[in-house]
Design a protein around this motif. Structure first.
Motif, PDB file in Angstrom:
ATOM      1  N   GLY A  62       0.928  -1.134   0.275  1.00 57.87           N
ATOM      2  CA  GLY A  62       0.005   0.364   0.132  1.00 57.87           C
ATOM      3  C   GLY A  62       0.957   1.470   0.054  1.00 57.87           C
ATOM      4  O   GLY A  62       1.163   1.990  -1.045  1.00 57.87           O
ATOM      5  N   THR A  63       0.708   1.475   1.028  1.00 59.01           N
ATOM      6  CA  THR A  63       2.323   2.323   1.058  1.00 59.01           C
ATOM      7  C   THR A  63       3.716   2.155   1.001  1.00 59.01           C
ATOM      8  O   THR A  63       4.648   2.818   0.264  1.00 59.01           O
ATOM      9  CB  THR A  63       2.678   3.280   2.896  1.00 59.01           C
ATOM     10  OG1 THR A  63       3.403   1.883   3.351  1.00 59.01           O
ATOM     11  CG2 THR A  63       1.411   3.359   3.582  1.00 59.01           C
ATOM     12  N   THR A 102       5.326  -1.679   4.587  1.00 58.25           N
ATOM     13  CA  THR A 102       5.862  -3.203   5.004  1.00 58.25           C
ATOM     14  C   THR A 102       6.684  -4.001   4.172  1.00 58.25           C
ATOM     15  O   THR A 102       7.898  -4.659   4.538  1.00 58.25           O
ATOM     16  CB  THR A 102       5.057  -4.187   5.317  1.00 58.25           C
ATOM     17  OG1 THR A 102       3.651  -3.254   5.844  1.00 58.25           O
ATOM     18  CG2 THR A 102       4.736  -5.525   5.786  1.00 58.25           C
TER      19      THR A 102
HETATM   20  N1  PMP Z   1      -3.113  -4.297   4.570  1.00 62.65           N
HETATM   21  C1  PMP Z   1      -4.430  -3.276   4.996  1.00 62.65           C
HETATM   22  C2  PMP Z   1      -5.345  -3.687   5.752  1.00 62.65           C
HETATM   23  C3  PMP Z   1      -3.484  -2.128   5.524  1.00 62.65           C
HETATM   24  O1  PMP Z   1      -4.410  -0.893   5.923  1.00 62.65           O
HETATM   25  C4  PMP Z   1      -2.137  -1.904   4.645  1.00 62.65           C
HETATM   26  C5  PMP Z   1      -1.493  -0.438   5.136  1.00 62.65           C
HETATM   27  N2  PMP Z   1      -2.504   1.295   4.302  1.00 62.65           N
HETATM   28  C6  PMP Z   1      -1.235  -2.438   4.460  1.00 62.65           C
HETATM   29  C7  PMP Z   1      -2.348  -3.865   3.650  1.00 62.65           C
HETATM   30  C8  PMP Z   1      -0.441  -2.608   3.234  1.00 62.65           C
HETATM   31  O2  PMP Z   1       0.459  -1.968   4.407  1.00 62.65           O
HETATM   32  P1  PMP Z   1       2.111  -0.945   3.714  1.00 62.65           P
HETATM   33  O3  PMP Z   1       1.102   0.343   3.913  1.00 62.65           O
HETATM   34  O4  PMP Z   1       3.039  -0.724   4.829  1.00 62.65           O
HETATM   35  O5  PMP Z   1       2.548  -1.225   1.823  1.00 62.65           O
END
Ligand code: PMP
Length: 343
Positions: free
Chosen positions: A185-186, A189
């Motif tokens: 997402g961001t 992770t």
């Molecule tokens: N799954 C969920 C439910 C999330 O809220 C997020 C964060 N936006 C992610 C996955 C992805 O994580 P990241 O932002 O670290 O890539």
């Protein structure tokens, strides 16, 4: 005799340090050994606890945050919950702008944790003054003594996972991990964890998960943001309509896209088969793992760790509601558990 009180000082001592759980039924058709890293076991029930703690404590160390300061953030819900939790313990005010795609449950949870919430339209460009990015920026500029976490463009987001998620997985698998499957997402992770794991063993394959309607996969392959890829979709927290600098594309080997329907059905299956009641994107990760397996990504010796980002309680009015599933056309083929009302 003095009694020992076995208590943590506060809930923040329970951030991170999540277990990995071996999957069996849900992956029995696949070659390899499959484990879920279940972030729902963190205090705030998601992987975002790690970044909230790390970013807030870094700001405290720099002297930017003091008791009574305000923390502002854009969030699909989980980051907000974690920031609100840390703020409650440390005495900060918390203002969050969320997308109107977020579950009503998630928005209510943020308010329950004492946060002030702005709900913004999901399907507008990032530069639109109504977007949750722009609203958060504006609120921060107008609020004295405030900081903007800015998780999409904050290297500390990625660093939080480099310092915690990566080392935990390396240790928990005794260095035997061969594949890491993770949503983006961001990108914090996947990138932070991957950076750590690849430093330990550059052969570990980092397999990203993206949504149809998001630009990440194409950007990874071409280096260009293709606006034609942008389309509305239902999964919350996965994929993006912009390129976050928190994502390090160089440590990700591949991306796989999953559909809203497959991810929703797979999340429900995880509860029935493994007793793991998790969020929408956890279903997306298992679904992507199956798609990678179908492409021959794994063999008998593979040790595959899937990161499951959050808990199912945040999706009661969505994937765990048969009415919502029916409305989306996602209910076909789903087993129906009977409810009997005794009158
Ligand atoms: N799954 C969920 C439910 C999330 O809220 C997020 C964060 N936006 C992610 C996955 C992805 O994580 P990241 O932002 O670290 O890539």
């Amino acid at each position: 005799m003095k009694e020992e009180i076995q208590a943590y000082d506060n809930v923040l001592a329970l951030v991170g340090k999540t277990p990995i759980v071996k999957l069996s039924k849900a992956t029995k058709e696949l070659r390899g050994n499959f484990y879920g890293k279940v972030e729902a076991f963190s205090a705030g029930q998601s992987a975002k606890d790690r970044i909230a703690m790390h970013i807030i404590e870094a700001a405290e160390k720099k002297g930017i945050l003091k008791p009574g300061s305000t923390i502002v953030e854009t969030t699909s819900g989980n980051t907000g919950f974690s920031i609100a939790m840390v703020s409650a313990i440390k005495g900060y005010k918390c203002i969050l702008s969320v997308s109107d795609k977020s579950s009503p449950d998630k928005i209510d949870m943020l308010r329950a944790m004492g946060a002030t919430v702005y709900v913004c339209p999901a399907n507008v460009a990032a530069e639109d003054p109504r977007s949750y990015y722009e609203v958060a920026k504006r609120v921060q500029q107008e609020t004295p003594n405030s900081i903007y976490i800015n998780q999409y463009f904050n290297e500390l987001n990625t660093e939080a996972h480099y310092l915690s998620t990566g080392p935990e997985i390396w240790e928990q698998t005794g260095g035997k991990i061969t594949h890491f499957v993770c949503c983006s997402g961001t990108g914090g992770t996947i990138s932070g964890t991957a950076r750590f794991l690849k430093e330990k063993n550059p052969n570990i394959q980092i397999l990203g998960v993206d949504a149809y309607g998001s630009v990440l996969k194409k950007y990874h392959e071409t280096g260009e943001l293709d606006p034609n890829e942008i389309a509305p979709y239902k999964i919350e927290g996965l994929g993006k309509n912009l390129i976050p600098t928190a994502t390090d594309f160089s440590v990700i080997d591949k991306f796989m896209k999953v559909t809203d329907k497959d991810a929703a059905q797979t999340a429900r299956e995880l509860a029935r088969t493994e007793g793991l009641f998790l969020g929408y994107t956890s279903g997306a990760v298992l679904q992507a793992t199956r798609q990678y397996a179908a492409e021959g990504a794994f063999d008998e010796n593979s040790v595959v760790v899937m990161l499951f980002p959050d808990h199912g309680s945040r999706y009661m009015s969505k994937i765990y509601s048969d009415a919502w599933m029916e409305q989306q056309g996602f209910l076909d083929g789903e087993p129906k558990n009977e409810i009997t009302y005794i009158k």
